[in-house]
Write an enzyme that holds these catalytic residues in place. Structure first.
Site, PDB file in Angstrom:
ATOM      1  N   LYS A 112       0.823  -1.208   0.000  1.00 60.18           N
ATOM      2  CA  LYS A 112       0.000   0.000   0.000  1.00 60.18           C
ATOM      3  C   LYS A 112       0.858   1.260   0.000  1.00 60.18           C
ATOM      4  CE  LYS A 112      -4.234  -1.924   1.840  1.00 60.18           C
ATOM      5  NZ  LYS A 112      -5.234  -1.968   2.912  1.00 60.18           N
ATOM      6  N   LYS A 194      -6.264 -11.219  -5.507  1.00 62.84           N
ATOM      7  CA  LYS A 194      -7.460 -11.354  -4.669  1.00 62.84           C
ATOM      8  C   LYS A 194      -8.487 -10.286  -5.026  1.00 62.84           C
ATOM      9  CE  LYS A 194      -6.215  -8.317  -0.877  1.00 62.84           C
ATOM     10  NZ  LYS A 194      -6.221  -7.961   0.511  1.00 62.84           N
ATOM     11  N   LYS A 197     -11.281  -4.462  -2.170  1.00 67.47           N
ATOM     12  CA  LYS A 197     -11.974  -3.167  -2.187  1.00 67.47           C
ATOM     13  C   LYS A 197     -11.103  -2.112  -2.842  1.00 67.47           C
ATOM     14  CE  LYS A 197     -12.838  -3.801   2.550  1.00 67.47           C
ATOM     15  NZ  LYS A 197     -13.613  -3.827   3.783  1.00 67.47           N
TER      16      LYS A 197
HETATM   17  P1  TYM Z   1     -10.644  -6.195   5.581  1.00 68.87           P
HETATM   18  O1  TYM Z   1     -11.640  -5.207   6.044  1.00 68.87           O
HETATM   19  O2  TYM Z   1      -9.776  -5.862   4.426  1.00 68.87           O
HETATM   20  O3  TYM Z   1     -11.378  -7.550   5.201  1.00 68.87           O
HETATM   21  C1  TYM Z   1     -12.288  -8.192   6.078  1.00 68.87           C
HETATM   22  C2  TYM Z   1     -12.105  -9.697   5.998  1.00 68.87           C
HETATM   23  O4  TYM Z   1     -12.311 -10.167   4.669  1.00 68.87           O
HETATM   24  C3  TYM Z   1     -11.218 -10.992   4.278  1.00 68.87           C
HETATM   25  N1  TYM Z   1     -11.023 -10.861   2.831  1.00 68.87           N
HETATM   26  C4  TYM Z   1     -11.019 -11.894   1.965  1.00 68.87           C
HETATM   27  N2  TYM Z   1     -11.164 -13.215   2.150  1.00 68.87           N
HETATM   28  C5  TYM Z   1     -11.116 -13.996   1.051  1.00 68.87           C
HETATM   29  N3  TYM Z   1     -10.940 -13.520  -0.204  1.00 68.87           N
HETATM   30  C6  TYM Z   1     -10.794 -12.208  -0.435  1.00 68.87           C
HETATM   31  N4  TYM Z   1     -10.632 -11.733  -1.665  1.00 68.87           N
HETATM   32  C7  TYM Z   1     -10.823 -11.321   0.681  1.00 68.87           C
HETATM   33  N5  TYM Z   1     -10.718  -9.976   0.815  1.00 68.87           N
HETATM   34  C8  TYM Z   1     -10.848  -9.710   2.133  1.00 68.87           C
HETATM   35  C9  TYM Z   1     -10.040 -10.457   5.055  1.00 68.87           C
HETATM   36  O5  TYM Z   1      -9.012 -11.420   5.151  1.00 68.87           O
HETATM   37  C10 TYM Z   1     -10.669 -10.123   6.379  1.00 68.87           C
HETATM   38  O6  TYM Z   1     -10.737 -11.274   7.197  1.00 68.87           O
HETATM   39  N6  TYM Z   1      -6.892  -5.858   8.858  1.00 68.87           N
HETATM   40  C11 TYM Z   1      -8.235  -6.384   8.666  1.00 68.87           C
HETATM   41  C12 TYM Z   1      -9.248  -5.859   9.648  1.00 68.87           C
HETATM   42  C13 TYM Z   1      -8.948  -6.073  11.089  1.00 68.87           C
HETATM   43  C14 TYM Z   1      -8.968  -7.295  11.788  1.00 68.87           C
HETATM   44  C15 TYM Z   1      -8.678  -6.966  13.142  1.00 68.87           C
HETATM   45  C16 TYM Z   1      -9.172  -8.608  11.407  1.00 68.87           C
HETATM   46  C17 TYM Z   1      -8.648  -5.095  12.002  1.00 68.87           C
HETATM   47  N7  TYM Z   1      -8.494  -5.625  13.232  1.00 68.87           N
HETATM   48  C18 TYM Z   1      -8.593  -7.953  14.125  1.00 68.87           C
HETATM   49  C19 TYM Z   1      -9.093  -9.588  12.412  1.00 68.87           C
HETATM   50  C20 TYM Z   1      -8.809  -9.264  13.733  1.00 68.87           C
HETATM   51  C21 TYM Z   1      -8.695  -5.988   7.274  1.00 68.87           C
HETATM   52  O7  TYM Z   1      -8.214  -5.054   6.694  1.00 68.87           O
HETATM   53  O8  TYM Z   1      -9.754  -6.695   6.806  1.00 68.87           O
END
Ligand code: TYM
Length: 331
Positions: A112, A194, A197
């Protein structure tokens, strides 16, 4: 009951199919078997630049979608991260036991920040440390996420172990809960990356709240592979394999059953059927999301109760962490 915590960012107008299949679907299942905490991580959502009014709206829409997807406030604790100040407080403490180089090795940060070198913030750099705080505050045993979060979970484990070793047993060392089959849903237009967003083109990503006719169109124009046979082969047929993965996950069927069903048939048939399945899946979710959004007072009440339940746990862990690291307790 084992504890589970996970989070999702309110950084778009809608979650996408990868968020659901990779993560939220497992959150819903785990509320039956775990003491479950789920949060909309708004503190994380300000690391890349944002619009305040949009953030507020997206935070509500995120919570509404989670409820529409099946989270039940009677069975889990659903809350907004900024409502629980302990997240930021523990984040600071953990940042003081994280190596600068260690944080710099996080591939999401590297990706990023490389794309937006001029606007990269310190918050983006410390993002995974705040994520570790989210998890450790709840003494989570398991963290259901997609594959892209694996390295952040490794850091979380390292920080928990380090803290426990230096200052005495404070945190549960959590394990990632990553369901292999759906851990990486890929971009429909670029099936080796992947679905994302921030990185996918609009046609590469199925948003749960977009017009379902648009979703159907995107499935039908998904990039498939050379050849004509419907086979599951991530290496050589990543496009078709991704469609099969989505199809199997949404219908609770196995890939083998699908391969049998589509033997001798073409990509067009597969896409047409999957488009229908996706439309049938998103429609009720959209209706339920809308219903939750029509009553923002109720929604905010649900989140207030969630925050209170979350704080009851988080404050105990933070007090212990403060005690162990040597802060003088206020008299
Ligand atoms: P975020 O908001 O990007 O995504 C939320 C969840 O969706 C999963 N994900 C996917 N799984 C499969 N295929 C995909 N293409 C795909 N895109 C997204 C992500 O792996 C995630 O589980 N850093 C985290 C948010 C976070 C978090 C936490 C997660 C903040 N604190 C504590 C777990 C525990 C994030 O950016 O997810």
């Amino acid at each position: 009951r084992p504890r589970v915590l996970s989070g999702i960012q309110p950084t778009a107008d809608s979650f996408h199919l990868g968020n659901y299949l990779g993560a939220v679907r497992n959150w819903v299942a785990m509320q039956e078997t775990h003491d479950a905490y789920y949060c909309v991580v708004d503190l994380h959502a300000i690391t890349m630049g944002h619009d305040p009014a949009a953030l507020r709206q997206r935070t509500r829409v995120s919570a509404a979608q989670l409820l529409a997807l099946g989270l039940d406030p009677e069975r889990c604790t659903l809350f907004v991260q900024s409502h629980v100040p302990e997240h930021a407080q523990l984040g600071w403490v953990l940042s003081c036991i994280t190596g600068f180089g260690e944080a710099g090795r996080m591939v999401q940060f590297k990706d990023k920040s490389a794309k937006a070198a001029d606007t990269t913030t310190v918050g983006l750099f410390t993002y995974p440390i705040l994520q570790a705080a989210d998890i450790l505050l709840y003494q989570a045993d398991q963290v259901p996420v997609g594959e892209d979060q694996r390295q952040h979970l490794e850091l979380t484990r390292d920080l928990a172990q380090r803290y426990n070793t230096r200052f005495g047993r404070t945190f549960t060392v959590p394990s990632p809960y990553i369901v292999k089959d759906t851990a990486k849903i890929t971009d429909l237009q670029d099936p080796t990356s992947k679905m994302s967003k921030s990185a996918s083109s609009p046609n590469g990503i199925i948003e749960l709240l977009e017009d379902s006719a648009r979703s159907a169109k995107k499935i039908k124009s998904a990039v498939t592979d050379t050849g004509r046979e419907i086979l599951y082969d991530e290496e050589n047929k990543p496009g078709v394999s991704n469609l099969l993965t989505i199809y199997a996950a949404l219908t609770m069927r196995t890939i083998d059953e699908l391969l049998e069903q589509y033997e001798g048939r073409g990509y067009g048939d597969l896409k047409k059927d999957l488009a229908e399945i996706v439309v049938d899946f998103v429609k009720p979710i959209q209706e339920r999301t809308r219903a939750y959004l029509e009553d923002p007072e109720h929604l905010d009440k649900v989140l207030a109760i969630g925050a209170e339940k979350a704080r009851a746990v988080a404050s105990v862990t933070l007090a212990q962490a403060y005690q162990n690291i040597g802060f003088l307790s206020p008299a």
